[in-house]
Scaffold this active site. Structure first.
Site, PDB file in Angstrom:
ATOM      1  N   ASP A  36      -3.258 -18.157   0.564  1.00 50.10           N
ATOM      2  CA  ASP A  36      -4.270 -18.794  -0.293  1.00 50.10           C
ATOM      3  C   ASP A  36      -4.994 -19.904   0.472  1.00 50.10           C
ATOM      4  OD1 ASP A  36      -1.824 -20.089  -0.317  1.00 50.10           O
ATOM      5  OD2 ASP A  36      -1.859 -20.600  -2.453  1.00 50.10           O
TER       6      ASP A  36
ATOM      7  N   LYS B  19       2.854 -15.334   2.416  1.00 52.36           N
ATOM      8  CA  LYS B  19       3.014 -16.045   1.148  1.00 52.36           C
ATOM      9  C   LYS B  19       4.508 -16.321   0.997  1.00 52.36           C
ATOM     10  CE  LYS B  19       1.477 -17.643  -2.836  1.00 52.36           C
ATOM     11  NZ  LYS B  19       0.607 -18.834  -2.962  1.00 52.36           N
TER      12      LYS B  19
ATOM     13  N   ASP C 125     -12.497  -8.753   4.503  1.00 52.60           N
ATOM     14  CA  ASP C 125     -13.752  -8.663   3.735  1.00 52.60           C
ATOM     15  C   ASP C 125     -14.337 -10.069   3.586  1.00 52.60           C
ATOM     16  OD1 ASP C 125     -13.480  -5.884   3.292  1.00 52.60           O
ATOM     17  OD2 ASP C 125     -14.258  -6.078   1.243  1.00 52.60           O
TER      18      ASP C 125
ATOM     19  N   ASP D 275      -6.483  -6.853   4.467  1.00 53.91           N
ATOM     20  CA  ASP D 275      -7.615  -6.156   3.856  1.00 53.91           C
ATOM     21  C   ASP D 275      -8.542  -7.179   3.189  1.00 53.91           C
ATOM     22  OD1 ASP D 275      -9.194  -4.064   2.872  1.00 53.91           O
ATOM     23  OD2 ASP D 275      -8.058  -3.960   1.012  1.00 53.91           O
TER      24      ASP D 275
ATOM     25  N   TYR E 250       0.817  -1.209   0.000  1.00 52.06           N
ATOM     26  CA  TYR E 250       0.000   0.000   0.000  1.00 52.06           C
ATOM     27  C   TYR E 250       0.855   1.266   0.000  1.00 52.06           C
ATOM     28  CZ  TYR E 250      -4.602  -2.019   0.970  1.00 52.06           C
ATOM     29  OH  TYR E 250      -5.792  -2.659   0.890  1.00 52.06           O
TER      30      TYR E 250
HETATM   31  C1  IPM Z   1     -10.379  -0.758   4.487  1.00 56.11           C
HETATM   32  C2  IPM Z   1     -10.567  -0.105   3.144  1.00 56.11           C
HETATM   33  C3  IPM Z   1      -9.339   0.763   2.862  1.00 56.11           C
HETATM   34  C4  IPM Z   1      -8.136  -0.159   2.858  1.00 56.11           C
HETATM   35  C5  IPM Z   1      -9.410   1.595   1.583  1.00 56.11           C
HETATM   36  C6  IPM Z   1     -10.620   2.474   1.549  1.00 56.11           C
HETATM   37  C7  IPM Z   1      -8.154   2.385   1.365  1.00 56.11           C
HETATM   38  O1  IPM Z   1     -10.768  -1.053   2.160  1.00 56.11           O
HETATM   39  O2  IPM Z   1     -10.271  -0.044   5.494  1.00 56.11           O
HETATM   40  O3  IPM Z   1     -10.338  -1.985   4.562  1.00 56.11           O
HETATM   41  O4  IPM Z   1      -7.880  -0.831   1.867  1.00 56.11           O
HETATM   42  O5  IPM Z   1      -7.438  -0.188   3.880  1.00 56.11           O
HETATM   43 MN    MN Z   2     -10.975  -3.087   2.919  1.00 54.27          MN
END
Ligand code: IPM
Ligand code: MN
Length: 362
Positions: A219, A186, A247, A243, A141
Site C-alpha cells: 500500500d 504485505k 498498471d 500486476d 492467480y
Molecule cells: C497482464 C494482464 C494479465 C494478468 C491478464 C490478462 C490475465 O493483466 O499481463 O498484466 O493479469 O497477468
Molecule cells: Mn495486468
C-alpha cells in the site's frame, strides 16, 4: 542468425500491435542479416471460438519449440460473461505456466517527449528508470478457487522455491543496475508475504550482500510510486501486486501503450508482450499504440536471441519516433494521433536512417 518466432496475436488490438511489431522485426532482420521466421497461432478468445480452448495444445507446442514468443493481448466483452467456465485469460496464464516463465520484467522509463501525457508532474518524472520484476506463475492467480451460493475463495500460496528463483532474478538485475532492490509485500497481514520477506532477506544476505535490499509494504509502495518514483531501481513482488503496481507505474510513462514486458524462466523460450490489454473499445480501428509491442521485440532480441545491438537499435528508433512527436491517440493532445501503422512506419524509418548495418553474422 536464424530464429523461429511464434506470434500469438490474440484478441482486440492484439493483432494490430503484433502486426506492427513484426514489421519492425522484419526490418531489423533485413538490415542486420538475420533470418527470422514468424508463425501465427491462436490464443485467448479467438482460440475459444476456433478450438473451444483458450490455449490449444498446438499453440503450446509451437511456443515450446520456438526460440521466442511474441504475444498481443487476450480477452474482450464477447468472452467476459462472469459465469463462463472458459475464459481467454486462462490461455495466457496456462501459457506462462506451461513455459515455466516465473519472472516477468516490466521496465518503466518515462520518455522525455511524452512527459506531458502523464498525469504526474513532469519534475517528478525526469530520470525515472524502474524495473519491476513480477512473479508470474504462483500466488493467488494460480491457487484453488471455490464458489458456491454462500461465497467464494481464492487460495494464495507460495513455496520457498518459487520465491527464491524470482528473487534471485531480481537481485541479478539489481546488481547489473544501481545495486538497489526493493521487495514489495504485505507482511503485516499475509503469511505468504512474511515468507516472501524472510526468503528475500536470506537470499540477499547469503548471495547478494553487495546489493542494498529494502522491504516496502504494497500500500505504501502504491503511494511512493507516484510521489517519489525516481528513488526506485529494481522492484520485486508477487504476482497480483506486480500486476496492479505496473498498471499504476505505466501512468509515469504516460500511457499503458508504452510499456513492454519479458517473461523468462530457466528454460530457453521467453514470452514477450505489451503490458496493456486487448482494448476492445478501440480494436479494429487501426489506432492502437504499437510502441509497447515494438519495445517488447527489443526485449525479445536481447533476452532470447542475445542480439543486444539490434535491441538497442529498436529502442533508439522508438525514442526517435517519440522525439519526432509521432504519437498515437493515447499520447497526443486532443486525441489527434497517428495510426498504428504510421507509428510503426516511423520506427522503421528511424531504423533505416540511423541504425547502421552490423557485419553479417551466422
Ligand atoms: C497482464 C494482464 C494479465 C494478468 C491478464 C490478462 C490475465 O493483466 O499481463 O498484466 O493479469 O497477468
Ligand atoms: Mn495486468
Amino acid at each position: 542468425m536464424r530464429a523461429e518466432i511464434a506470434v500469438l496475436p490474440g484478441d482486440g488490438i492484439g493483432p494490430e500491435v503484433t502486426a506492427a511489431a513484426v514489421s519492425v522485426l522484419r526490418t531489423v532482420a533485413r538490415r542486420h542479416g538475420h533470418d527470422f521466421t514468424f508463425t501465427e497461432h491462436d490464443i485467448g478468445g479467438i482460440a475459444i471460438d476456433r478450438h473451444g480452448d483458450p490455449l490449444p495444445a498446438a499453440t503450446l507446442r509451437a511456443c515450446q519449440q520456438a526460440d521466442a514468443v511474441l504475444l498481443g493481448a487476450v480477452g474482450g466483452p464477447k468472452w467476459s460473461d462472469p459465469n463462463a467456465k472458459i475464459r481467454p485469460e486462462q490461455g495466457l496464464l496456462a501459457l506462462r505456466r506451461g513455459l515455466g516463465l516465473f519472472a516477468n520484467l516490466r521496465p518503466v522509463r518515462p520518455h522525455p517527449a511524452a512527459l506531458n501525457a502523464s498525469p504526474i508532474k513532469p519534475h517528478l518524472l525526469t530520470g525515472v528508470d524502474i524495473m519491476v520484476v513480477r512473479e508470474l506463475t504462483g500466488g493467488i492467480y494460480f491457487g484453488d478457487k471455490t464458489r458456491d451460493e454462500r461465497g467464494a475463495s481464492d487460495l494464495c500460496s507460495y513455496s520457498v522455491t518459487e520465491i527464491e528463483r524470482v528473487v534471485r532474478s531480481a537481485f541479478r538485475l539489481a546488481r547489473q543496475r544501481r545495486g538497489y532492490l526493493v521487495s514489495v509485500d504485505k507482511a503485516n497481514v499475509l503469511e505468504t508475504s512474511r515468507l516472501w520477506r524472510d526468503v528475500t532477506a536470506r537470499i540477499g544476505r547469503e548471495e547478494f550482500a553487495d546489493v542494498k535490499l529494502e522491504h516496502v509494504l504494497v500500500d505504501a509502495m502504491a503511494m511512493h510510486l507516484l510521489s517519489r518514483p525516481r528513488e526506485y531501481d529494481v522492484i520485486v513482488t508477487e504476482n497480483m501486486f506486480g500486476d496492479i503496481l505496473t498498471d499504476e507505474a505505466s501512468m509515469l510513462a504516460g500511457s499503458l501503450g508504452l510499456l513492454p514486458s519479458a517473461s523468462l524462466g530457466d528454460g530457453r523460450v521467453g514470452l514477450y508482450e505489451p503490458i496493456h490489454g486487448s482494448a476492445p473499445d478501440i480494436a479494429g480501428k487501426g489506432i492502437a499504440n504499437p510502441y509497447a509491442a515494438i519495445l517488447s521485440c527489443a526485449m525479445l532480441l536481447r533476452h532470447s536471441l542475445g542480439l543486444d545491438e539490434e535491441a538497442d537499435c529498436i529502442e533508439r528508433a522508438v525514442d526517435g519516433a517519440l522525439n519526432a512527436q509521432v504519437f498515437t491517440n493515447d499520447l497526443a493532445a486532443g486525441g489527434r494521433g497517428v495510426s498504428t501503422q504510421a507509428a510503426a512506419q516511423a520506427v522503421i524509418e528511424q531504423l533505416n536512417e540511423h541504425c547502421y548495418v552490423a557485419e553479417l553474422r551466422d
